[in-house]
Scaffold this active site. Structure first.
Site, PDB file in Angstrom:
ATOM      1  N   HIS A 309      45.707  34.440  49.470  1.00 35.98           N
ATOM      2  CA  HIS A 309      46.043  35.701  50.140  1.00 35.98           C
ATOM      3  C   HIS A 309      47.299  36.271  49.504  1.00 35.98           C
ATOM      4  O   HIS A 309      48.186  35.533  49.094  1.00 35.98           O
ATOM      5  CB  HIS A 309      46.310  35.454  51.633  1.00 35.98           C
ATOM      6  CG  HIS A 309      46.201  36.695  52.446  1.00 35.98           C
ATOM      7  ND1 HIS A 309      47.247  37.573  52.584  1.00 35.98           N
ATOM      8  CD2 HIS A 309      45.164  37.219  53.120  1.00 35.98           C
ATOM      9  CE1 HIS A 309      46.860  38.588  53.344  1.00 35.98           C
ATOM     10  NE2 HIS A 309      45.601  38.414  53.684  1.00 35.98           N
ATOM     11  N   ASP A 366      38.339  35.318  55.785  1.00 31.95           N
ATOM     12  CA  ASP A 366      36.931  35.416  55.372  1.00 31.95           C
ATOM     13  C   ASP A 366      36.244  34.071  55.245  1.00 31.95           C
ATOM     14  O   ASP A 366      35.029  34.011  55.053  1.00 31.95           O
ATOM     15  CB  ASP A 366      36.864  36.143  54.020  1.00 31.95           C
ATOM     16  CG  ASP A 366      37.349  37.571  54.158  1.00 31.95           C
ATOM     17  OD1 ASP A 366      38.266  37.980  53.432  1.00 31.95           O
ATOM     18  OD2 ASP A 366      36.833  38.270  55.050  1.00 31.95           O
TER      19      ASP A 366
HETATM   20  C1  SDX Z   1      41.403  39.968  52.678  1.00 29.07           C
HETATM   21  O1  SDX Z   1      45.835  42.095  52.251  1.00 29.07           O
HETATM   22  C2  SDX Z   1      45.247  41.714  53.309  1.00 29.07           C
HETATM   23  O2  SDX Z   1      45.833  41.606  54.341  1.00 29.07           O
HETATM   24  C3  SDX Z   1      43.767  41.420  53.130  1.00 29.07           C
HETATM   25  C4  SDX Z   1      43.032  40.857  54.352  1.00 29.07           C
HETATM   26  C5  SDX Z   1      43.014  41.853  55.483  1.00 29.07           C
HETATM   27  O3  SDX Z   1      42.912  41.405  56.645  1.00 29.07           O
HETATM   28  O4  SDX Z   1      43.012  43.076  55.194  1.00 29.07           O
HETATM   29  O5  SDX Z   1      43.673  39.667  54.781  1.00 29.07           O
HETATM   30  C6  SDX Z   1      41.584  40.548  54.027  1.00 29.07           C
HETATM   31  O6  SDX Z   1      41.189  40.701  51.755  1.00 29.07           O
HETATM   32  C7  SDX Z   1      41.578  38.478  52.502  1.00 29.07           C
HETATM   33  C8  SDX Z   1      41.424  38.029  51.008  1.00 29.07           C
HETATM   34  C9  SDX Z   1      39.926  37.974  50.694  1.00 29.07           C
HETATM   35  N1  SDX Z   1      39.709  37.648  49.261  1.00 29.07           N
HETATM   36  C10 SDX Z   1      39.289  36.459  48.856  1.00 29.07           C
HETATM   37  O7  SDX Z   1      39.142  35.481  49.599  1.00 29.07           O
HETATM   38  C11 SDX Z   1      38.974  36.394  47.354  1.00 29.07           C
HETATM   39  C12 SDX Z   1      39.515  35.072  46.793  1.00 29.07           C
HETATM   40  N2  SDX Z   1      40.994  35.160  46.819  1.00 29.07           N
HETATM   41  C13 SDX Z   1      41.622  35.587  45.589  1.00 29.07           C
HETATM   42  O8  SDX Z   1      40.940  36.520  44.805  1.00 29.07           O
HETATM   43  C14 SDX Z   1      43.111  35.839  45.760  1.00 29.07           C
HETATM   44  O9  SDX Z   1      43.625  34.764  46.434  1.00 29.07           O
HETATM   45  C15 SDX Z   1      43.583  37.115  46.424  1.00 29.07           C
HETATM   46  C16 SDX Z   1      43.046  38.326  45.763  1.00 29.07           C
HETATM   47  C17 SDX Z   1      43.207  37.134  47.872  1.00 29.07           C
HETATM   48  C18 SDX Z   1      45.103  37.106  46.345  1.00 29.07           C
HETATM   49  O10 SDX Z   1      45.410  37.109  45.016  1.00 29.07           O
HETATM   50  P1  SDX Z   1      46.944  37.101  44.511  1.00 29.07           P
HETATM   51  O11 SDX Z   1      47.912  36.826  45.582  1.00 29.07           O
HETATM   52  O12 SDX Z   1      47.139  38.347  43.714  1.00 29.07           O
HETATM   53  O13 SDX Z   1      46.979  35.835  43.671  1.00 29.07           O
HETATM   54  P2  SDX Z   1      46.783  35.839  42.129  1.00 29.07           P
HETATM   55  O14 SDX Z   1      45.500  36.516  41.800  1.00 29.07           O
HETATM   56  O15 SDX Z   1      48.059  36.344  41.506  1.00 29.07           O
HETATM   57  O16 SDX Z   1      46.648  34.265  41.866  1.00 29.07           O
HETATM   58  C19 SDX Z   1      47.799  33.403  41.906  1.00 29.07           C
HETATM   59  C20 SDX Z   1      47.289  32.084  41.352  1.00 29.07           C
HETATM   60  C21 SDX Z   1      46.485  32.252  40.047  1.00 29.07           C
HETATM   61  O17 SDX Z   1      46.587  31.030  39.328  1.00 29.07           O
HETATM   62  P3  SDX Z   1      47.693  30.942  38.110  1.00 29.07           P
HETATM   63  O18 SDX Z   1      47.446  32.164  37.221  1.00 29.07           O
HETATM   64  O19 SDX Z   1      49.038  30.980  38.787  1.00 29.07           O
HETATM   65  O20 SDX Z   1      47.379  29.629  37.414  1.00 29.07           O
HETATM   66  O21 SDX Z   1      46.378  31.498  42.297  1.00 29.07           O
HETATM   67  C22 SDX Z   1      45.088  31.405  41.715  1.00 29.07           C
HETATM   68  C23 SDX Z   1      45.072  32.357  40.546  1.00 29.07           C
HETATM   69  O22 SDX Z   1      44.121  31.948  39.576  1.00 29.07           O
HETATM   70  N3  SDX Z   1      44.155  31.796  42.764  1.00 29.07           N
HETATM   71  C24 SDX Z   1      43.014  31.156  43.009  1.00 29.07           C
HETATM   72  C25 SDX Z   1      42.474  31.805  44.135  1.00 29.07           C
HETATM   73  N4  SDX Z   1      43.285  32.807  44.519  1.00 29.07           N
HETATM   74  C26 SDX Z   1      44.332  32.796  43.669  1.00 29.07           C
HETATM   75  N5  SDX Z   1      42.417  30.113  42.392  1.00 29.07           N
HETATM   76  C27 SDX Z   1      41.212  29.705  42.917  1.00 29.07           C
HETATM   77  N6  SDX Z   1      40.624  30.292  44.007  1.00 29.07           N
HETATM   78  C28 SDX Z   1      41.219  31.326  44.632  1.00 29.07           C
HETATM   79  N7  SDX Z   1      40.648  31.895  45.699  1.00 29.07           N
END
Ligand code: SDX
Length: 430
Positions: A309, A366
């Site tokens: 998140h 989710d």
């Molecule tokens: C919602 O904003 C809100 O409030 C949203 C929400 C709402 O109520 O409106 O809460 C609803 O959208 C919840 C989120 C739903 N999305 C998902 O579940 C999709 C999977 N999650 C990811 O795509 C991700 O965690 C995000 C998009 C939710 C957040 O991404 P960030 O904070 O921008 O994190 P990032 O992409 O910068 O990643 C940081 C690190 C990376 O690794 P490194 O480059 O540091 O090695 O964490 C890793 C990423 O690869 N990472 C994950 C991951 N999420 C981040 N690795 C594996 N699985 C994941 N789900």
């Protein structure tokens, strides 16, 4: 002496006020930064940028705290319901009995749609995604209620109570119609005597010869899912609603834009992606370990959906509530879903794995919501629509908050990285 922050640009020190929120969160007020220094800030994705002051929702991502208008989500989940919470988010206070009765009456009275709107469904291809239909239909409400969609801010605010209850009520009817159209079923008219969620399920699943049977467990579960989704401060879709509203656009157009922003798989589309992920793991006969290993590769397409998140760097409090509700609802309905077992295994593995712990990746809203919706019979391609139905009161509250503030039109700056000035070259000389 109020707190300030100093920024040194070249040999000049510039001082800026520090704003402090209700929960002591701090912000450097850089509204005069460009005028004083000629510089702008750069914050791709706005992770470090407050776009507004808001009194609606508070999130502490480190502590895993979520409050709507000061009330903890855990208390609202147990003691409130979706319509009461919708009123709280929009108007700022828990309603009195007469206020809630009036609000509920407007919502229940507004479920039917104008006859002309039925024609849209004749034109959509049957395989249209319900989110595409929903954003189109919410915006078209402004055509049937032009007095509420004048884009004259004063006039639109005068009609806000009606516009809000029209949206909250009709969003169910339009969502159910998109489902019925896709499956070649006749449209079912709303029954005002049914409670909010059961009226939706009635419009989704009743047949002319067999009415949907009210099930209190299902009604309560769906009520809770919508309540937990009702607002979440400046998330992608709510910020979009505020962006569109800041230009003076009416509530229907702003909510329609919110639907489009919510649709993406990184945002509201994740609840569908979680179920597709769990089904894939189930089909592969994987106990989750292979998937977890792939999710740690950094490949965005292999991520553990429903995990991570932008704000929560702890367990999403909504996910905790939904995880418990999952077990309760499936147990009460006598449903055993292998996907729940897989989800529990994935959570157990990921929350003890240093890759996820190091990045503070925990289950978000989710991760479990889809398993409950599946158990109560909602098809996967309607999951993000359910998220939109839940999030509408938040969008309405934020539209109202912006509309009654003196917030300027939202117009961020940029860092230009394109070509320097160059002369035009006629086509025969290229
Ligand atoms: C919602 O904003 C809100 O409030 C949203 C929400 C709402 O109520 O409106 O809460 C609803 O959208 C919840 C989120 C739903 N999305 C998902 O579940 C999709 C999977 N999650 C990811 O795509 C991700 O965690 C995000 C998009 C939710 C957040 O991404 P960030 O904070 O921008 O994190 P990032 O992409 O910068 O990643 C940081 C690190 C990376 O690794 P490194 O480059 O540091 O090695 O964490 C890793 C990423 O690869 N990472 C994950 C991951 N999420 C981040 N690795 C594996 N699985 C994941 N789900």
């Amino acid at each position: 002496m109020s707190e300030t922050a100093k920024i040194i640009v070249g040999n000049q020190t510039h001082e800026f006020p520090v704003l402090t929120g209700t929960e002591h969160e701090k912000a450097i007020d850089t509204r005069e930064l460009r005028a004083q220094t000629g510089y702008v800030t750069y914050d791709d994705g706005y992770a470090n940028t407050a776009s507004c002051e808001s009194a609606i929702t508070f999130i502490d991502g480190e502590q895993g705290i979520l409050r709507y208008r000061g009330y903890d989500i855990q208390e609202l989940a147990i003691q409130s319901n979706f319509l009461e919470t919708a009123y709280l988010l929009i108007y700022g206070e828990l309603p009195t009995i007469p206020q809630l009765q009036g609000f509920r009456h407007l919502v229940l009275r507004n479920a039917a749609i104008h006859q002309g709107m039925f024609n849209f469904f004749e034109a959509f291809p049957n395989n249209s995604h319900p989110m595409a239909i929903l954003s189109a239909m919410l915006n078209s409400l402004g055509c049937y209620y032009p007095e509420m969609a004048s884009n004259n801010r004063e006039q639109d605010l005068e009609h806000l109570d009606n516009a809000a209850t029209i949206l909250i009520s009709k969003v169910r009817t339009l969502a159910a119609m998109s489902y019925r159209m896709k499956h070649g079923l006749i449209f079912i008219h709303p029954k005002p005597e049914l409670p909010y969620c059961s009226n939706f399920l009635h419009m989704m699943f009743s047949e002319p010869y067999a009415e949907y049977k009210f099930n209190p467990v299902v009604d309560r579960a769906l009520n809770l899912i919508l309540l937990l989704h009702a607002d979440h401060e400046q998330n992608c879709s709510t910020s979009t609603v505020r962006m569109v509203a800041s230009g003076g656009a009416n509530l229907f157009a702003s909510a329609s834009a919110g639907v489009c922003a919510l649709w993406g798989p990184a945002h509201g589309g994740a609840n569908m992606a979680v179920i597709h992920m769990l089904e894939q793991i189930h089909r592969d006969g994987d106990d989750g370990s292979r998937f977890i290993a792939a999710a740690k590769s950094g490949d965005r397409s292999r991520r553990l959906m429903g995990f991570g998140h932008r704000v929560y760097k702890n367990y999403d409090p909504r996910a905790k509530i939904l995880k418990k509700t999952c077990a309760d609802v499936l147990g009460t309905l006598g449903v055993s879903d292998p996907l729940l077992d897989i989800a529990l295994k994935l959570e157990e593995a990921a929350t003890h794995d240093k890759y996820f712990l190091a990045r503070k990746l925990y289950p978000n809203v989710d991760f479990y919501s889809g398993i409950i919706m599946r158990a109560i019979g909602i098809p996967v391609d309607m999951f993000t629509v359910m998220f939109a139905i839940g999030r509408l009161p938040g969008w309405i509250g934020h539209w109202r908050e912006l509309a009654t503030s003196h917030s300027p039109i939202h117009r961020p700056r940029q860092i230009y990285t394109g070509s320097p000035r160059r002369e035009f070259v006629p086509i025969d000389k290229r």
